[in-house]
Design a protein around this motif. Structure first.
Motif, PDB file in Angstrom:
ATOM      1  N   VAL A   1       0.807  -1.307   0.027  1.00  0.00           N
ATOM      2  CA  VAL A   1       0.035   0.035   0.102  1.00  0.00           C
ATOM      3  C   VAL A   1       0.792   1.463  -0.061  1.00  0.00           C
ATOM      4  N   PHE A   2       2.333   1.163   0.152  1.00  0.00           N
ATOM      5  CA  PHE A   2       2.961   2.374   0.444  1.00  0.00           C
ATOM      6  C   PHE A   2       3.555   2.656  -0.905  1.00  0.00           C
ATOM      7  N   ARG A   3       2.768   3.237  -1.713  1.00  0.00           N
ATOM      8  CA  ARG A   3       3.417   3.768  -3.076  1.00  0.00           C
ATOM      9  C   ARG A   3       3.944   5.210  -2.943  1.00  0.00           C
ATOM     10  N   THR A   4       5.190   5.201  -1.990  1.00  0.00           N
ATOM     11  CA  THR A   4       5.446   6.716  -1.640  1.00  0.00           C
ATOM     12  C   THR A   4       6.869   6.939  -1.948  1.00  0.00           C
ATOM     13  N   TYR A   5       7.205   7.942  -1.625  1.00  0.00           N
ATOM     14  CA  TYR A   5       8.750   8.481  -1.866  1.00  0.00           C
ATOM     15  C   TYR A   5       9.683   7.583  -1.219  1.00  0.00           C
ATOM     16  N   SER A   6       9.182   6.961   0.162  1.00  0.00           N
ATOM     17  CA  SER A   6      10.428   6.385   1.044  1.00  0.00           C
ATOM     18  C   SER A   6      10.344   4.885   0.944  1.00  0.00           C
ATOM     19  N   THR A   7       9.418   4.471   0.060  1.00  0.00           N
ATOM     20  CA  THR A   7       9.182   2.844   0.325  1.00  0.00           C
ATOM     21  C   THR A   7       9.834   2.281  -1.049  1.00  0.00           C
ATOM     22  N   GLN A   8      10.715   1.264  -0.870  1.00  0.00           N
ATOM     23  CA  GLN A   8      11.330   0.419  -1.833  1.00  0.00           C
ATOM     24  C   GLN A   8       9.923  -0.314  -2.462  1.00  0.00           C
ATOM     25  N   GLN A   9       9.799  -0.026  -3.832  1.00  0.00           N
ATOM     26  CA  GLN A   9       8.672  -0.804  -4.295  1.00  0.00           C
ATOM     27  C   GLN A   9       9.097  -2.450  -4.907  1.00  0.00           C
ATOM     28  N   GLY A  10       9.140  -3.114  -3.728  1.00  0.00           N
ATOM     29  CA  GLY A  10       9.577  -4.641  -3.922  1.00  0.00           C
ATOM     30  C   GLY A  10      11.076  -4.711  -3.672  1.00  0.00           C
ATOM     31  N   ILE A  11      11.466  -5.974  -3.403  1.00  0.00           N
ATOM     32  CA  ILE A  11      12.848  -6.132  -3.015  1.00  0.00           C
ATOM     33  C   ILE A  11      13.465  -6.962  -3.973  1.00  0.00           C
ATOM     34  N   GLY A  12      12.584  -7.308  -4.988  1.00  0.00           N
ATOM     35  CA  GLY A  12      13.257  -8.259  -6.014  1.00  0.00           C
ATOM     36  C   GLY A  12      14.098  -7.518  -7.090  1.00  0.00           C
ATOM     37  N   SER A  13      14.067  -6.253  -7.072  1.00  0.00           N
ATOM     38  CA  SER A  13      14.977  -5.370  -7.925  1.00  0.00           C
ATOM     39  C   SER A  13      16.323  -5.049  -7.117  1.00  0.00           C
ATOM     40  N   ILE A  14      16.375  -5.408  -5.783  1.00  0.00           N
ATOM     41  CA  ILE A  14      17.735  -5.298  -5.087  1.00  0.00           C
ATOM     42  C   ILE A  14      18.696  -6.686  -4.974  1.00  0.00           C
ATOM     43  N   ILE A  15      17.572  -7.362  -4.522  1.00  0.00           N
ATOM     44  CA  ILE A  15      18.234  -8.709  -4.084  1.00  0.00           C
ATOM     45  C   ILE A  15      17.619  -9.880  -4.926  1.00  0.00           C
ATOM     46  N   PRO A  16      18.087 -10.997  -5.470  1.00  0.00           N
ATOM     47  CA  PRO A  16      17.394 -12.070  -6.067  1.00  0.00           C
ATOM     48  C   PRO A  16      16.360 -12.801  -5.081  1.00  0.00           C
ATOM     49  N   VAL A  17      14.972 -12.991  -5.403  1.00  0.00           N
ATOM     50  CA  VAL A  17      14.251 -13.637  -4.464  1.00  0.00           C
ATOM     51  C   VAL A  17      13.676 -14.825  -4.805  1.00  0.00           C
ATOM     52  N   ASP A  18      13.563 -15.931  -4.122  1.00  0.00           N
ATOM     53  CA  ASP A  18      13.185 -17.296  -4.545  1.00  0.00           C
ATOM     54  C   ASP A  18      11.878 -17.404  -4.630  1.00  0.00           C
ATOM     55  N   VAL A  19      11.108 -16.977  -3.521  1.00  0.00           N
ATOM     56  CA  VAL A  19       9.929 -17.067  -3.314  1.00  0.00           C
ATOM     57  C   VAL A  19       9.021 -15.881  -2.628  1.00  0.00           C
ATOM     58  N   PHE A  20       7.941 -15.755  -3.495  1.00  0.00           N
ATOM     59  CA  PHE A  20       7.243 -14.485  -2.902  1.00  0.00           C
ATOM     60  C   PHE A  20       6.018 -14.962  -2.285  1.00  0.00           C
TER      61      PHE A  20
END
Ligand code: SF4
Lengths: 186, 171
Positions: B109-128
């Protein structure tokens, strides 16, 4: 004596405006005198506002402009945008800093407000009166960009150090401008 | 599994790959990285009524160097991103990541300036794991999915490929 009278007697001419809303008293004071006003409120024997509950900023961008144009109901039922009867001069300065005080002995509360124009964001620090103002002032600086003159450590509190904007300003987009924090080892 | 065990003196027949996968999939030590409300669900999943330890996630480690599965439960702010990256880098191989909750998956819900929009773009994720928050069963299911994934892993493949490349170069 009511709180209103005591505050007026203590501050005299420094009270620019006084408001009462549902039993809460609020006063507006000149920006330059804030330190002396708060010191007097704290040290006055009949008042004794010795506790700073909170300190925060307000951005009134658009607020007064929107307030001016109110839809007025006409007799015929149609709505129309009508300007308020008289123009009360230029709108008040854009920002406000609000100090919430409490007197621990009598449990009375007071709201003190100063107005800060956009082109002069310097405000005197009140960390000399209350140490507790340290982090609230840093937060207000972070979110709105007030420069607290005399603050010993005016760095960002919530956003990271390299962040450039002040995100609680009304003209800052909610989703940000694409800032990212990058790791730097130094 | 491919184990052939016999009585008496006993011997077993298997492939090294399967043996390694068997060992890895039965001791996925989690690193609990709870940053917001989803962290509470993670605690519930780890505690006695749901008991994640049943699946080998017995020892919750608070040092990333001794953990295998980074369970990221909660909102990641942009200020926090370097911390998460560092912790992921500190974990020893092999390592896996489970992203728990809408925030960790997409920002929620936090579509804001301070929140990372998903960690998939920073580190590889195996299971969501979707949900706001997901129930502890959801987290357990994600762990089981991860164990399935580990079983199908080829831990020696990289080595084999390197050897093949070295042989190729030597010719
Ligand atoms: S997904 Fe929902 S419950 Fe989980 S951290 Fe985000 S807001 Fe909290």
């Amino acid at each position: 004596m009511s709180l209103k009278e005591r505050v007026q007697r203590c501050l005299g001419d420094d009270v620019i405006a006084i408001t009462e809303y549902r039993g809460d008293l609020g006063i507006e004071v000149p920006k330059g005198n804030i330190v002396s006003v708060l010191t007097r409120l704290k040290e006055d024997e009949t008042l004794g506002f010795d506790f700073l509950t909170d300190l925060f900023g307000v951005d009134n961008l658009d607020y007064y402009a929107k307030k001016k144009k109110k839809p007025k109901k006409k007799a015929a039922g149609e709505e129309e945008l009508v300007e308020e009867e008289e123009d009360k001069g230029p709108p008040p300065p854009r920002f406000e800093v609000v100090y919430l005080l409490q007197a621990l002995k009598t449990n009375e509360r007071l709201q003190v407000k100063i107005r800060v124009p956009e082109d002069d964001m310097e405000v005197d620090t009140i960390t000399t009166i209350w140490k507790a103002a340290d982090w609230p002032e840093r937060e207000a600086f972070d979110m709105f960009g007030f420069k607290f003159r005399g603050h010993h450590n005016l760095r960002r509190l919530l956003m990271w150090d390299e962040f450039e904007d002040h995100p609680l300003r009304k003209d800052y987009p909610l989703e940000g401008k694409g800032e990212e924090r990058h790791l730097s080892y130094d | 599994m491919g184990f052939q065990a016999y009585q008496g003196e006993g011997w077993l027949l298997t492939k090294a790959e399967q043996l390694i996968n068997w060992g890895r999939s039965r001791s996925p030590w989690p690193f609990p990285y709870g940053t917001a409300c989803c962290g509470i669900e993670l605690m519930a999943a780890l505690a006695s009524s749901y008991d994640m330890a049943r699946f080998g996630a017995e020892r919750v480690g608070f040092s990333p160097r001794q953990c295998d599965v980074l369970i990221e439960a909660g909102t990641i702010t942009k200020k926090m991103v370097p911390v998460l990256k560092t912790i992921y880098a500190q974990m020893a191989e092999p390592k896996w990541v489970i992203a728990v909750g809408a925030c960790a998956c997409t920002g929620g819900v936090f579509r804001t300036y301070s929140t990372q929009q998903g960690i998939g773009s920073i580190i590889p994720v195996d299971v969501f794991v979707p949900g706001c928050p997901p129930r502890p069963e959801g987290i357990l299911y994600a762990l089981l999915k991860l164990l399935d994934k580990i079983q199908e892993d080829h831990p020696l493949y990289k080595k084999r490929q390197e050897v093949a490349e070295a042989l190729e170069a030597g010719k």
